[in-house]
Design an enzyme around this catalytic site. Structure first.
Site, PDB file in Angstrom:
ATOM      1  N   LYS A  47       0.824  -1.213   0.000  1.00 51.33           N
ATOM      2  CA  LYS A  47       0.000   0.000   0.000  1.00 51.33           C
ATOM      3  C   LYS A  47       0.860   1.266   0.000  1.00 51.33           C
ATOM      4  O   LYS A  47       2.062   1.210   0.287  1.00 51.33           O
ATOM      5  CB  LYS A  47      -0.892  -0.023   1.245  1.00 51.33           C
ATOM      6  CG  LYS A  47      -0.118  -0.199   2.538  1.00 51.33           C
ATOM      7  CD  LYS A  47      -1.008  -0.719   3.660  1.00 51.33           C
ATOM      8  CE  LYS A  47      -0.232  -0.781   4.961  1.00 51.33           C
ATOM      9  NZ  LYS A  47      -1.026  -1.308   6.053  1.00 51.33           N
ATOM     10  N   ARG A 145     -10.702  -1.250  14.514  1.00 53.90           N
ATOM     11  CA  ARG A 145     -10.799  -0.419  13.310  1.00 53.90           C
ATOM     12  C   ARG A 145     -11.749  -1.153  12.357  1.00 53.90           C
ATOM     13  O   ARG A 145     -12.946  -0.969  12.428  1.00 53.90           O
ATOM     14  CB  ARG A 145      -9.419  -0.222  12.668  1.00 53.90           C
ATOM     15  CG  ARG A 145      -8.423   0.531  13.564  1.00 53.90           C
ATOM     16  CD  ARG A 145      -7.190   0.963  12.800  1.00 53.90           C
ATOM     17  NE  ARG A 145      -6.643  -0.119  11.983  1.00 53.90           N
ATOM     18  CZ  ARG A 145      -5.493  -0.046  11.319  1.00 53.90           C
ATOM     19  NH1 ARG A 145      -4.764   1.065  11.379  1.00 53.90           N
ATOM     20  NH2 ARG A 145      -5.041  -1.054  10.606  1.00 53.90           N
ATOM     21  N   TYR A 267      13.407  30.142  10.728  1.00 51.54           N
ATOM     22  CA  TYR A 267      12.100  30.694  11.090  1.00 51.54           C
ATOM     23  C   TYR A 267      11.864  30.570  12.591  1.00 51.54           C
ATOM     24  O   TYR A 267      12.194  29.549  13.197  1.00 51.54           O
ATOM     25  CB  TYR A 267      10.993  29.915  10.390  1.00 51.54           C
ATOM     26  CG  TYR A 267      10.797  30.248   8.935  1.00 51.54           C
ATOM     27  CD1 TYR A 267      10.580  31.565   8.517  1.00 51.54           C
ATOM     28  CD2 TYR A 267      10.775  29.241   7.981  1.00 51.54           C
ATOM     29  CE1 TYR A 267      10.376  31.858   7.174  1.00 51.54           C
ATOM     30  CE2 TYR A 267      10.562  29.524   6.640  1.00 51.54           C
ATOM     31  CZ  TYR A 267      10.359  30.843   6.241  1.00 51.54           C
ATOM     32  OH  TYR A 267      10.148  31.120   4.927  1.00 51.54           O
ATOM     33  N   MET A 320      10.051  24.595   4.212  1.00 50.92           N
ATOM     34  CA  MET A 320       9.437  23.832   3.132  1.00 50.92           C
ATOM     35  C   MET A 320      10.483  23.261   2.176  1.00 50.92           C
ATOM     36  O   MET A 320      10.420  22.105   1.773  1.00 50.92           O
ATOM     37  CB  MET A 320       8.464  24.726   2.352  1.00 50.92           C
ATOM     38  CG  MET A 320       7.702  23.984   1.275  1.00 50.92           C
ATOM     39  SD  MET A 320       6.730  25.103   0.245  1.00 50.92           S
ATOM     40  CE  MET A 320       5.513  25.688   1.403  1.00 50.92           C
TER      41      MET A 320
HETATM   42  C1  LIG Z   1      -0.150  -2.189   6.697  1.00 52.04           C
HETATM   43  C2  LIG Z   1      -0.678  -3.500   7.120  1.00 52.04           C
HETATM   44  C3  LIG Z   1       0.196  -4.594   7.202  1.00 52.04           C
HETATM   45  C4  LIG Z   1       1.701  -4.457   7.097  1.00 52.04           C
HETATM   46  O1  LIG Z   1       2.134  -3.949   8.349  1.00 52.04           O
HETATM   47  P1  LIG Z   1       3.665  -3.653   8.700  1.00 52.04           P
HETATM   48  O2  LIG Z   1       3.620  -3.235  10.120  1.00 52.04           O
HETATM   49  O3  LIG Z   1       4.080  -2.530   7.800  1.00 52.04           O
HETATM   50  O4  LIG Z   1       4.432  -4.877   8.459  1.00 52.04           O
HETATM   51  C5  LIG Z   1      -0.360  -5.840   7.467  1.00 52.04           C
HETATM   52  N1  LIG Z   1      -1.698  -5.977   7.672  1.00 52.04           N
HETATM   53  C6  LIG Z   1      -2.555  -4.931   7.625  1.00 52.04           C
HETATM   54  C7  LIG Z   1      -3.997  -5.153   7.882  1.00 52.04           C
HETATM   55  C8  LIG Z   1      -2.076  -3.651   7.358  1.00 52.04           C
HETATM   56  O5  LIG Z   1      -2.917  -2.618   7.337  1.00 52.04           O
END
Ligand SMILES: *Cc1c(COP(=O)(O)O)cnc(C)c1O
Length: 380
Positions: A47, A145, A267, A320
């Site tokens: 992802k 979640r 800044y 930035m």
């Molecule tokens: C992102 C995610 C993973 C991978 O997790 P890492 O901690 O990056 O290894 C696995 N399962 C789910 C449901 C996730 O959202």
């Protein structure tokens, strides 16, 4: 090697360079795969553009290394992934957005169904098509979640009319405290996952992210879903990081200057020079993913860069487009206008920077600059 995004300009025109090591990512996958026994499949969480490293290059590299199952977060990522990997199994972790099932079918994507509504929508689709399309079922073991509650899952699993129409290809849950292996939540979730899934021994199971893999075989089940560890990140808080670094960010020195003792830098005038300092201003900032929370002020240290093995602490606020570094203790022959300073990489672990920025290395990786020259090459 052609970069992920077109790099139409000569190198010297870029404020910085992002180098990604695809072989290191593949090696990390093989290492994690070797941590589980042969009956456990090692998948990949890909992802957020492969945690910022470039899905279009990383996905084929992982497939070539032997990975066959991939987890995207949202349907758009998954559709792009399908174009890259016609033969992979692709799950969508965020599940089924309303009214999108047709797209899942068209691209042969498997939703990770996280609620009764999603399950019903997928079941109806299968019924209408007279075909059982595969999908994963997410059960909540404590993170609250996504995922069915234990009771919902139990009801659904005994309701043939409901579950019958589709193929549950995976039942999965997600750890809330994996980075802290001693946290009692891990055992609690493991126990709950076993209990909840006991009535469905025939469905493959998955619980472990990167941390879960490193916590040992109890957590492995049939499939593991590493993300951060593939990309060189530190999955466990209190253990050394065995993964190979996969990304390096280098920023270009624009100017070298002297700052008298007592003058302030940047800044907000938050950082006063405690002694006469030599500074280097580099062309990378928070717009390039150098998180502003790693700024320094009097009394609060910030992050750092590395020049030829010498540490160059961040001085004052990260802007930035630029960062001021303290190079007082760097040998002068390593300092030149135009030279590149490592801001993240083998010498500057994202997890170390993250500690200064009060965040996690995940955020550093997924924020990595779109403005840098992007190069796919070995880091060492
Ligand atoms: C992102 C995610 C993973 C991978 O997790 P890492 O901690 O990056 O290894 C696995 N399962 C789910 C449901 C996730 O959202």
């Amino acid at each position: 090697m052609s970069p992920s995004r077109p790099t139409p300009f000569p190198s010297e025109l870029y404020g910085g360079r992002l180098t990604i090591d695809l072989e290191a990512i593949a090696d990390n996958w093989s290492f994690l795969d070797s941590k589980t026994d042969a009956r456990t499949e090692c998948a990949a969480a890909i992802k957020a553009d492969a945690y910022g490293t470039g899905q279009d290059r990383v996905a084929p590299a992982l497939f070539a290394a032997g990975c066959r199952t991939f987890f995207a977060a949202v349907p758009t990522e998954a559709i792009e992934l399908r174009r890259l990997l016609p033969d992979a199994v692709i799950y969508v972790l965020d599940g089924l957005f309303p009214g999108t099932a047709e797209h899942f079918l068209e691209h042969r994507l498997r939703p990770v169904l996280g609620s009764l509504e999603e399950l019903a929508e997928w079941s109806d689709l299968c019924k209408a098509a007279g075909q059982s399309f595969p999908a994963a079922v997410h059960v909540d073991t404590g993170i609250h979640r996504l995922g069915l509650s234990a009771t919902q899952f139990a009801d659904v699993m005994t309701d043939k009319a409901f579950l019958g129409p589709f193929e549950a290809s995976l039942v999965m849950s997600h750890l809330a405290c994996g980075s802290a292996p001693d946290h009692p939540m891990n055992r609690h979730q493991l126990d709950r996952f076993r209990q909840i899934t006991a009535p469905v021994p025939h469905i493959p199971k998955s619980l472990a992210n990167s941390a879960g893999i490193l916590m040992g075989p109890d957590f492995h089940f049939d499939l593991v879903r590493p993300g951060i560890a593939l990309y060189g990140g530190k999955a466990l808080d209190n253990a050394p990081n065995a993964m190979k670094p996969v990304a390096r960010v280098e920023a270009r020195i624009m100017i070298l200057r002297d700052v008298p003792q007592g003058d302030t830098i940047g800044y907000g005038a938050t950082q006063t020079a405690p002694r006469p300092l030599k500074n280097a201003v580099v062309a990378a900032g928070y717009a390039d993913g150098m998180l502003r929370r790693a700024s320094s002020s009097d009394g609060r240290p910030g992050g750092f860069g590395m020049i030829g093995g010498h540490r160059a602490p961040i001085l004052g606020r990260i802007s930035m487009d630029m960062i001021t570094l303290d190079v007082t203790d760097v040998p002068p022959d390593l300092l030149a206008r135009g030279a590149l300073v490592e801001m993240l990489g083998p010498d500057v672990a994202a997890s170390d920077l993250a500690a200064y920025a009060e965040t996690i290395d995940y955020e550093y990786l997924t924020s990595l600059g779109r403005r840098f020259e992007r190069v796919y090459a070995r880091l060492s």
